[in-house]
Design a protein around this motif. Structure first.
Motif, PDB file in Angstrom:
ATOM      1  N   ASP A 247      30.856  30.669  38.315  1.00 44.36           N
ATOM      2  CA  ASP A 247      31.144  30.804  39.752  1.00 44.36           C
ATOM      3  C   ASP A 247      31.717  32.187  40.059  1.00 44.36           C
ATOM      4  OD1 ASP A 247      30.341  28.224  40.010  1.00 44.36           O
ATOM      5  OD2 ASP A 247      32.305  27.388  40.501  1.00 44.36           O
ATOM      6  N   ILE A 248      32.605  32.646  39.185  1.00 44.57           N
ATOM      7  CA  ILE A 248      33.204  33.973  39.384  1.00 44.57           C
ATOM      8  C   ILE A 248      32.144  35.053  39.190  1.00 44.57           C
ATOM      9  CG2 ILE A 248      34.893  35.627  38.490  1.00 44.57           C
ATOM     10  CD1 ILE A 248      36.630  33.225  37.677  1.00 44.57           C
ATOM     11  N   LEU A 249      31.372  34.911  38.133  1.00 49.82           N
ATOM     12  CA  LEU A 249      30.331  35.907  37.857  1.00 49.82           C
ATOM     13  C   LEU A 249      29.313  35.957  38.991  1.00 49.82           C
ATOM     14  CD1 LEU A 249      29.948  34.972  34.105  1.00 49.82           C
ATOM     15  CD2 LEU A 249      30.767  37.178  34.962  1.00 49.82           C
ATOM     16  N   ASN A 250      29.029  34.795  39.561  1.00 47.06           N
ATOM     17  CA  ASN A 250      28.088  34.726  40.686  1.00 47.06           C
ATOM     18  C   ASN A 250      28.592  35.567  41.857  1.00 47.06           C
ATOM     19  OD1 ASN A 250      25.956  33.846  42.326  1.00 47.06           O
ATOM     20  ND2 ASN A 250      27.161  32.130  43.109  1.00 47.06           N
ATOM     21  N   TYR A 251      29.857  35.411  42.174  1.00 50.16           N
ATOM     22  CA  TYR A 251      30.382  36.179  43.300  1.00 50.16           C
ATOM     23  C   TYR A 251      30.599  37.651  42.943  1.00 50.16           C
ATOM     24  CZ  TYR A 251      30.643  32.506  46.701  1.00 50.16           C
ATOM     25  OH  TYR A 251      30.296  31.541  47.608  1.00 50.16           O
ATOM     26  N   LEU A 252      30.832  37.933  41.667  1.00 54.80           N
ATOM     27  CA  LEU A 252      30.865  39.347  41.264  1.00 54.80           C
ATOM     28  C   LEU A 252      29.491  39.965  41.514  1.00 54.80           C
ATOM     29  CD1 LEU A 252      33.038  39.254  38.009  1.00 54.80           C
ATOM     30  CD2 LEU A 252      33.491  40.634  40.051  1.00 54.80           C
ATOM     31  N   GLY A 253      28.466  39.201  41.179  1.00 48.46           N
ATOM     32  CA  GLY A 253      27.108  39.673  41.446  1.00 48.46           C
ATOM     33  C   GLY A 253      26.868  39.837  42.934  1.00 48.46           C
ATOM     34  N   PHE A 254      27.302  38.854  43.693  1.00 46.49           N
ATOM     35  CA  PHE A 254      27.101  38.878  45.155  1.00 46.49           C
ATOM     36  C   PHE A 254      27.775  40.099  45.771  1.00 46.49           C
ATOM     37  CE2 PHE A 254      28.169  37.837  49.508  1.00 46.49           C
ATOM     38  CZ  PHE A 254      27.046  37.177  49.989  1.00 46.49           C
ATOM     39  N   ALA A 255      29.056  40.294  45.405  1.00 44.74           N
ATOM     40  CA  ALA A 255      29.824  41.394  46.012  1.00 44.74           C
ATOM     41  C   ALA A 255      29.225  42.746  45.620  1.00 44.74           C
ATOM     42  CB  ALA A 255      31.283  41.299  45.583  1.00 44.74           C
ATOM     43  N   TYR A 268      25.648  40.764  36.318  1.00 47.89           N
ATOM     44  CA  TYR A 268      26.540  39.614  36.516  1.00 47.89           C
ATOM     45  C   TYR A 268      25.741  38.317  36.656  1.00 47.89           C
ATOM     46  CZ  TYR A 268      30.678  42.530  36.903  1.00 47.89           C
ATOM     47  OH  TYR A 268      31.703  43.395  36.627  1.00 47.89           O
ATOM     48  N   TYR A 269      24.650  38.387  37.392  1.00 49.06           N
ATOM     49  CA  TYR A 269      23.823  37.183  37.541  1.00 49.06           C
ATOM     50  C   TYR A 269      23.266  36.758  36.176  1.00 49.06           C
ATOM     51  CZ  TYR A 269      23.829  37.922  42.636  1.00 49.06           C
ATOM     52  OH  TYR A 269      24.185  38.071  43.949  1.00 49.06           O
ATOM     53  N   LEU A 280      23.113  26.875  40.664  1.00 53.89           N
ATOM     54  CA  LEU A 280      22.335  26.953  41.906  1.00 53.89           C
ATOM     55  C   LEU A 280      22.634  28.228  42.686  1.00 53.89           C
ATOM     56  CD1 LEU A 280      22.641  23.251  43.147  1.00 53.89           C
ATOM     57  CD2 LEU A 280      20.888  24.276  41.690  1.00 53.89           C
ATOM     58  N   GLY A 281      23.920  28.560  42.778  1.00 46.86           N
ATOM     59  CA  GLY A 281      24.314  29.742  43.543  1.00 46.86           C
ATOM     60  C   GLY A 281      23.709  31.007  42.964  1.00 46.86           C
ATOM     61  N   VAL A 282      23.755  31.134  41.649  1.00 44.37           N
ATOM     62  CA  VAL A 282      23.203  32.332  41.009  1.00 44.37           C
ATOM     63  C   VAL A 282      21.689  32.382  41.216  1.00 44.37           C
ATOM     64  CG1 VAL A 282      22.978  33.623  38.864  1.00 44.37           C
ATOM     65  CG2 VAL A 282      25.013  32.230  39.261  1.00 44.37           C
TER      66      VAL A 282
END
Lengths: 335, 313
Positions: A247-255, A268-269, A280-282
């Motif tokens: 979850d953290i890595l997903n948002y690191l990727g997003f940001a 990150y993804y 799912l998020g990734v």
């Protein structure tokens, strides 16, 4: 400079390590349990290695002085997140705890490579160099620490970071036998710590998992406010406590993606998917990244993947499908 | 124990997935406080005080709104990803004294409606959760909401969906929600609590599919698609409760029904008669599935004893 520091601070006559997070202001680390809730959403089967759990167990083992277990746990973490600075640092400590000074060096150095402002990693590797009779290498770390201190003084940084850097310099100088200021009087214990491995648990105190959750929540709020740089800082802090969580890595990727740092976002993804291939998020956000880089076919593959994963529907699939439809419509209109 | 871990308020999700009934993770428990009587929560709900609609048109709107009220697809952003719906906070239009989400609630039964956790535009810089209100009898009020008051229920619900939860609902769905909430009436309350049985769950799916069928008949493809994916979600919640290893047939049926619903979505926008026929077919399959699902109910997490065992009580 991003404040993703592991901070150590002097407590009476010995050093105590603490992961920064809320400690920047409160300095009251403690241990607590947490976890659960949110994140995934869909139903799938099978169990995987939980790198975040291994990370937590590794830190607990370090604290308990069980260096062998710590070594194993961080080996698991590094098998999926080989560049994570905190995991490398802790692996280094585990090696030191097992009196494998030479083996510890590469882990400390990798932590430093990934995060040049990692005060504690520089301090520890310098102390290892001194114990293994490579004072010239320790001197290099000392110079780096002094540069960091100068930069801190010139450019401004949090007081706790400056204090911690000063302490690290004093410890390394004491171990090198350098005469410093008049009032520098390294304690007997810190002197001992600089020369002998063992008692590593005193260097490890992790903030509560709930603090990691709090940082993650703050990061999500910042992302919703489109404050991506600040969100990344919080996410790094969360990761330092929680470990490499998808979850953290997903948002690191997003940001990173929102800051147009597509290569870093992809990394990150990729790491998140290595830990949880069905996240799912990734899967959705990687599809969005492909849309942004003009790779429509790849985006559609991500959508197909979500169709497969979301037997009972999911928001991630719906959002990506909508964005793909918009992109296709835009392309048609442009023709 | 994994199931208890899922009940904690922490936000980061466990991505180690359940494979047995004992390890089943029920989505609804992820927004419950640690002191919740989980088995009782999952076995019952406050009675739905839904007044009869005045005519067929209103009945259709109420059904669309009822489905939307229970659907996470009404929302966007984090709320949708956490599978939250209106019903998560307002169970059957009542409050939810057990609702507790980190970053949103301070005590059970509260929610901060001015946080950027769910909203891009409502952050007020203060963590100020308020008690979750009951929605019964609010249709005739002159003003709606205290944080961003509106003079019409339509505006209030529309702004809650779009601003508070980043949703992008069609006007037909918002109309439906307004109709549903307007028909929540204390005088229509049943004598006791609603029992959450598989039969009731199937009936909920059936009602959503019927509304989808009507929407398709009206060529309102957007609403029909929304209702179909909402039905899929309901089937998923049922699937979670048939987690025991020996209930694989039941799980397969629910998966198939959901896949069929998904397939029909792709038929929308073409010949509406084909889509309507597809939905009718799912309804027929649902009747067949009900026999098997009901027969196995005592082994599922619809059964109170199974729930108590699962919850470690």
């Amino acid at each position: 400079m991003m404040a993703r520091n592991l901070l150590f601070y002097r407590s009476k006559n010995f050093l105590v390590a603490a992961i920064s997070i809320a400690l920047l202001t409160t300095m009251t680390p403690a241990i607590a349990n947490g976890g659960g809730g949110g994140g995934g959403g869909s139903i799938s089967s099978g169990k995987r290695v939980d790198a975040a759990e291994s990370y937590r167990e590794g830190v607990e083992a370090l604290k308990a002085g069980d260096y062998r277990t710590a070594e194993k746990r961080f080996e698991e973490v590094l098998s999926v997140a080989k560049d994570m600075p905190e995991a490398n640092y802790y692996m280094g400590l585990a090696k030191v705890g097992r009196e494998k000074d030479k083996a510890s060096v590469r882990f400390f150095n990798r932590a430093i490579k990934e995060r040049p402002d990692f005060i504690e990693a520089r301090e520890q590797v310098a102390l290892v160099y001194i114990r293994t009779e490579r004072p010239e290498e320790a001197e290099k770390q000392l110079v780096a620490l002094k540069d960091m201190l100068a930069s801190c003084a010139n450019n401004g940084c949090e007081e706790v970071v400056m204090t911690r850097t000063e302490q690290a310099i004093a410890n390394v100088e004491a171990a090198l036998g350098v005469n410093t200021e008049e009032d520098a009087d390294p304690t007997e214990e810190s002197d001992e710590m600089s020369r002998l491995p063992g008692a590593i648990d005193r260097f490890v105190r992790l903030a509560p998992l709930s603090v990691g959750d709090t940082r993650y929540i703050e990061a999500v709020k910042l992302i919703n406010q489109e404050k991506y740089t600040e969100a990344i800082t919080d996410l790094y802090k969360a990761q330092a406590i929680v470990g490499p969580h998808p979850d953290i890595l997903n948002y690191l990727g997003f940001a990173h993606r929102k800051l147009n740092r597509f290569d870093e976002a992809k990394e990150y993804y990729a790491l998140a998917l290595k830990i949880d291939p069905e996240h799912l998020g990734v899967t959705e956000y990687l599809g969005e990244l492909y849309l942004e880089t003009g790779e429509l076919a790849k985006a559609k593959r991500q959508l197909a993947r979500l169709d497969k994963l979301c037997t009972f529907g999911c928001a991630e699939r719906e959002d990506l499908a909508r964005l793909i439809a918009v992109k296709q419509s835009d392309r048609l209109a442009a023709r | 124990m994994l199931r208890r871990a899922a009940l904690t308020v922490a936000f980061l999700g466990s991505f180690v997935c359940a494979a047995t009934a004992d390890e089943a993770t029920l989505t609804e428990t992820s927004w419950l406080g640690p002191d919740t009587d989980v088995a009782a929560f999952l076995a019952t709900a406050p009675g739905e005080c839904l007044r009869l609609a005045e005519d067929a048109e209103n009945q259709y709107l109420v059904e669309v709104g009822r489905a939307a009220f229970k659907s996470p697809f009404l929302f966007g952003g984090q709320a949708a990803r956490r599978e939250l719906s209106c019903d998560s906070c307002h169970r059957n239009g009542h409050d939810n004294p057990d609702f507790l989400v980190a970053g949103i609630s301070d005590t059970p039964g509260t929610a901060d409606v001015t946080t950027s956790m769910f909203s891009k535009v409502r952050e007020d810089g203060v963590f100020n959760p308020v008690p979750i209100p009951v929605l019964l009898d609010i249709g005739d009020r002159a003003s709606f909401g205290s944080t961003t008051p509106k003079t019409s229920l339509h505006d209030f619900i529309g702004s809650a969906v779009e601003e508070e939860f980043q949703g992008e609902a069609s006007s037909a769905v918002i109309d439906g929600l307004v109709a549903y909430v307007s028909h929540l009436d204390r005088t229509a309350c049943p004598a006791g609590q609603d029992r959450r049985t598989v039969s009731n769950a199937i009936n909920d799916v059936r009602r959503v599919l019927s509304a989808a069928e009507e929407a398709a008949r009206r060529d309102d493809t957007e609403t029909a698609a929304f209702l179909l994916v909402s039905a899929q979600h309901m089937l998923g919640l049922m699937y979670e409760r048939y987690a025991a290893a020996d209930l694989s047939d039941q799980r397969a049926m629910l998966e198939m029904l959901s896949r069929q619903s998904s397939n029909v979505r792709f038929l929308l926008g073409g010949n509406s008669a084909v889509a309507v026929a597809g939905i009718s077919d799912i309804q027929a399959q649902l009747i067949l599935a009900e026999t098997s699902l009901s027969a196995a109910e005592h082994r599922s997490l619809y059964d109170l004893e199974q729930l108590r065992r699962w919850a470690g009580e």
